[in-house]
Write a protein that holds these residues in place. Structure first.
Motif, PDB file in Angstrom:
ATOM      1  N   GLU A  52       0.817  -1.213   0.000  1.00 41.80           N
ATOM      2  CA  GLU A  52       0.000   0.000   0.000  1.00 41.80           C
ATOM      3  C   GLU A  52       0.850   1.262   0.000  1.00 41.80           C
ATOM      4  O   GLU A  52       0.406   2.290  -0.515  1.00 41.80           O
ATOM      5  CB  GLU A  52      -0.952   0.006   1.196  1.00 41.80           C
ATOM      6  CG  GLU A  52      -2.111  -0.944   1.016  1.00 41.80           C
ATOM      7  CD  GLU A  52      -2.995  -1.046   2.244  1.00 41.80           C
ATOM      8  OE1 GLU A  52      -2.649  -0.457   3.295  1.00 41.80           O
ATOM      9  OE2 GLU A  52      -4.030  -1.716   2.144  1.00 41.80           O
ATOM     10  N   PRO A  56      -0.545   3.217  -3.671  1.00 43.46           N
ATOM     11  CA  PRO A  56      -1.630   3.721  -2.830  1.00 43.46           C
ATOM     12  C   PRO A  56      -3.026   3.367  -3.354  1.00 43.46           C
ATOM     13  O   PRO A  56      -3.974   3.332  -2.585  1.00 43.46           O
ATOM     14  CB  PRO A  56      -1.431   5.239  -2.834  1.00 43.46           C
ATOM     15  CG  PRO A  56      -0.137   5.505  -3.480  1.00 43.46           C
ATOM     16  CD  PRO A  56       0.308   4.261  -4.176  1.00 43.46           C
ATOM     17  N   TRP A  57      -3.166   3.065  -4.611  1.00 43.59           N
ATOM     18  CA  TRP A  57      -4.473   2.719  -5.177  1.00 43.59           C
ATOM     19  C   TRP A  57      -4.925   1.323  -4.763  1.00 43.59           C
ATOM     20  O   TRP A  57      -6.082   0.956  -4.974  1.00 43.59           O
ATOM     21  CB  TRP A  57      -4.455   2.831  -6.700  1.00 43.59           C
ATOM     22  CG  TRP A  57      -3.287   2.162  -7.353  1.00 43.59           C
ATOM     23  CD1 TRP A  57      -2.105   2.751  -7.702  1.00 43.59           C
ATOM     24  CD2 TRP A  57      -3.157   0.786  -7.714  1.00 43.59           C
ATOM     25  NE1 TRP A  57      -1.261   1.828  -8.254  1.00 43.59           N
ATOM     26  CE2 TRP A  57      -1.880   0.599  -8.280  1.00 43.59           C
ATOM     27  CE3 TRP A  57      -3.992  -0.319  -7.618  1.00 43.59           C
ATOM     28  CZ2 TRP A  57      -1.435  -0.619  -8.729  1.00 43.59           C
ATOM     29  CZ3 TRP A  57      -3.539  -1.542  -8.076  1.00 43.59           C
ATOM     30  CH2 TRP A  57      -2.283  -1.680  -8.620  1.00 43.59           C
ATOM     31  N   ILE A  59      -5.562   0.275  -1.835  1.00 47.41           N
ATOM     32  CA  ILE A  59      -6.616   0.408  -0.831  1.00 47.41           C
ATOM     33  C   ILE A  59      -7.970   0.520  -1.522  1.00 47.41           C
ATOM     34  O   ILE A  59      -8.956  -0.103  -1.107  1.00 47.41           O
ATOM     35  CB  ILE A  59      -6.347   1.640   0.058  1.00 47.41           C
ATOM     36  CG1 ILE A  59      -5.011   1.502   0.774  1.00 47.41           C
ATOM     37  CG2 ILE A  59      -7.466   1.853   1.053  1.00 47.41           C
ATOM     38  CD1 ILE A  59      -4.514   2.773   1.415  1.00 47.41           C
ATOM     39  N   LYS A  60      -8.017   1.299  -2.597  1.00 48.58           N
ATOM     40  CA  LYS A  60      -9.282   1.458  -3.338  1.00 48.58           C
ATOM     41  C   LYS A  60      -9.691   0.157  -4.024  1.00 48.58           C
ATOM     42  O   LYS A  60     -10.876  -0.140  -4.137  1.00 48.58           O
ATOM     43  CB  LYS A  60      -9.148   2.580  -4.354  1.00 48.58           C
ATOM     44  CG  LYS A  60      -8.976   3.929  -3.711  1.00 48.58           C
ATOM     45  CD  LYS A  60      -8.797   5.020  -4.735  1.00 48.58           C
ATOM     46  CE  LYS A  60      -8.511   6.331  -4.042  1.00 48.58           C
ATOM     47  NZ  LYS A  60      -8.204   7.404  -4.974  1.00 48.58           N
ATOM     48  N   GLU A  62      -9.121  -2.856  -2.809  1.00 49.76           N
ATOM     49  CA  GLU A  62      -9.705  -3.693  -1.758  1.00 49.76           C
ATOM     50  C   GLU A  62     -11.111  -3.226  -1.390  1.00 49.76           C
ATOM     51  O   GLU A  62     -11.997  -4.053  -1.153  1.00 49.76           O
ATOM     52  CB  GLU A  62      -8.821  -3.688  -0.509  1.00 49.76           C
ATOM     53  CG  GLU A  62      -7.585  -4.527  -0.639  1.00 49.76           C
ATOM     54  CD  GLU A  62      -6.871  -4.688   0.687  1.00 49.76           C
ATOM     55  OE1 GLU A  62      -7.538  -4.988   1.690  1.00 49.76           O
ATOM     56  OE2 GLU A  62      -5.643  -4.501   0.707  1.00 49.76           O
ATOM     57  N   LEU A  63     -11.323  -1.914  -1.338  1.00 44.44           N
ATOM     58  CA  LEU A  63     -12.667  -1.391  -1.073  1.00 44.44           C
ATOM     59  C   LEU A  63     -13.635  -1.784  -2.185  1.00 44.44           C
ATOM     60  O   LEU A  63     -14.775  -2.192  -1.927  1.00 44.44           O
ATOM     61  CB  LEU A  63     -12.632   0.132  -0.928  1.00 44.44           C
ATOM     62  CG  LEU A  63     -12.022   0.699   0.337  1.00 44.44           C
ATOM     63  CD1 LEU A  63     -11.857   2.203   0.228  1.00 44.44           C
ATOM     64  CD2 LEU A  63     -12.876   0.350   1.531  1.00 44.44           C
ATOM     65  N   LYS A 108     -12.865  -1.044   6.623  1.00 43.59           N
ATOM     66  CA  LYS A 108     -11.829  -0.565   5.698  1.00 43.59           C
ATOM     67  C   LYS A 108     -12.121   0.858   5.244  1.00 43.59           C
ATOM     68  O   LYS A 108     -11.205   1.678   5.133  1.00 43.59           O
ATOM     69  CB  LYS A 108     -11.713  -1.492   4.492  1.00 43.59           C
ATOM     70  CG  LYS A 108     -10.956  -2.745   4.797  1.00 43.59           C
ATOM     71  CD  LYS A 108     -10.787  -3.598   3.571  1.00 43.59           C
ATOM     72  CE  LYS A 108     -10.047  -4.868   3.948  1.00 43.59           C
ATOM     73  NZ  LYS A 108      -9.920  -5.781   2.835  1.00 43.59           N
ATOM     74  N   TYR A 109     -13.390   1.161   5.001  1.00 43.38           N
ATOM     75  CA  TYR A 109     -13.736   2.522   4.579  1.00 43.38           C
ATOM     76  C   TYR A 109     -13.518   3.508   5.720  1.00 43.38           C
ATOM     77  O   TYR A 109     -13.067   4.625   5.501  1.00 43.38           O
ATOM     78  CB  TYR A 109     -15.185   2.579   4.097  1.00 43.38           C
ATOM     79  CG  TYR A 109     -15.565   3.932   3.564  1.00 43.38           C
ATOM     80  CD1 TYR A 109     -15.095   4.363   2.329  1.00 43.38           C
ATOM     81  CD2 TYR A 109     -16.366   4.804   4.296  1.00 43.38           C
ATOM     82  CE1 TYR A 109     -15.412   5.609   1.837  1.00 43.38           C
ATOM     83  CE2 TYR A 109     -16.697   6.041   3.817  1.00 43.38           C
ATOM     84  CZ  TYR A 109     -16.217   6.442   2.597  1.00 43.38           C
ATOM     85  OH  TYR A 109     -16.529   7.677   2.112  1.00 43.38           O
ATOM     86  N   ASN A 111     -11.275   3.263   8.078  1.00 42.70           N
ATOM     87  CA  ASN A 111      -9.823   3.495   8.153  1.00 42.70           C
ATOM     88  C   ASN A 111      -9.334   4.331   6.982  1.00 42.70           C
ATOM     89  O   ASN A 111      -8.398   5.114   7.126  1.00 42.70           O
ATOM     90  CB  ASN A 111      -9.063   2.176   8.196  1.00 42.70           C
ATOM     91  CG  ASN A 111      -9.167   1.506   9.539  1.00 42.70           C
ATOM     92  OD1 ASN A 111      -9.441   2.156  10.547  1.00 42.70           O
ATOM     93  ND2 ASN A 111      -8.967   0.209   9.554  1.00 42.70           N
ATOM     94  N   TYR A 112      -9.945   4.175   5.827  1.00 42.15           N
ATOM     95  CA  TYR A 112      -9.531   4.913   4.630  1.00 42.15           C
ATOM     96  C   TYR A 112      -9.843   6.402   4.764  1.00 42.15           C
ATOM     97  O   TYR A 112      -9.055   7.247   4.351  1.00 42.15           O
ATOM     98  CB  TYR A 112     -10.227   4.326   3.405  1.00 42.15           C
ATOM     99  CG  TYR A 112      -9.993   5.085   2.136  1.00 42.15           C
ATOM    100  CD1 TYR A 112      -8.756   5.079   1.514  1.00 42.15           C
ATOM    101  CD2 TYR A 112     -11.017   5.817   1.539  1.00 42.15           C
ATOM    102  CE1 TYR A 112      -8.537   5.771   0.344  1.00 42.15           C
ATOM    103  CE2 TYR A 112     -10.818   6.509   0.373  1.00 42.15           C
ATOM    104  CZ  TYR A 112      -9.576   6.488  -0.220  1.00 42.15           C
ATOM    105  OH  TYR A 112      -9.370   7.183  -1.374  1.00 42.15           O
ATOM    106  N   THR A 113     -10.993   6.718   5.354  1.00 46.31           N
ATOM    107  CA  THR A 113     -11.402   8.119   5.445  1.00 46.31           C
ATOM    108  C   THR A 113     -10.921   8.812   6.702  1.00 46.31           C
ATOM    109  O   THR A 113     -11.109  10.016   6.838  1.00 46.31           O
ATOM    110  CB  THR A 113     -12.937   8.233   5.383  1.00 46.31           C
ATOM    111  OG1 THR A 113     -13.503   7.471   6.444  1.00 46.31           O
ATOM    112  CG2 THR A 113     -13.454   7.761   4.052  1.00 46.31           C
TER     113      THR A 113
END
Length: 126
Positions: A52, A56-57, A59-60, A62-63, A108-109, A111-113
């Protein structure tokens, strides 16, 4: 823990689906099993954090995987439940698998935001 649930429910559903499953639900079980297992193993050996930072993409991705597979698993379970009355047990496991996907997506969302607060610096002579 949600990823462990994904792997477990997908494996159980895939094995039951061999005997009492529909094609779409069977595909969702086995694809969920292999993709979630590979993601779980990458998390266990801490390879995900290094990947990651390099990509960095990821993470998106996995979402998106959790969202799309959660929706498709829900659709497959509803179809198996409505149109194939004999396949109620794989449909119920499909609903449990979809719930695991949505719980995983929620965390996950979140943690992402989450915005990381900068640490205050102490003022001193420069």
């Amino acid at each position: 823990m949600a990823m462990v649930g994904q792997v477990g429910f997908a494996c159980i559903g895939g094995i039951l689906g061999i005997f009492w499953g529909t094609g779409f639900l069977e595909f969702m079980f086995w694809s969920s099993f292999f993709v979630s297992l590979s993601l779980l193993l990458s998390h266990l050996v801490n390879a995900t954090q290094s990947l990651e930072t390099a990509f960095p993409w990821l993470i998106k991705v996995e979402l998106g995987y959790a969202l799309i597979w959660g929706c498709l698993t829900t659709l497959a379970a509803v179809l198996a439940f409505l149109f194939f009355g004999l396949y109620i047990l794989p449909a119920l496991i499909g609903f449990a698998l979809a719930l695991c996907f949505f719980v995983d997506l929620f965390f996950k969302y979140r943690n992402y935001t989450r915005v990381i607060e900068p640490t205050p610096t102490t003022g001193g002579p420069a």
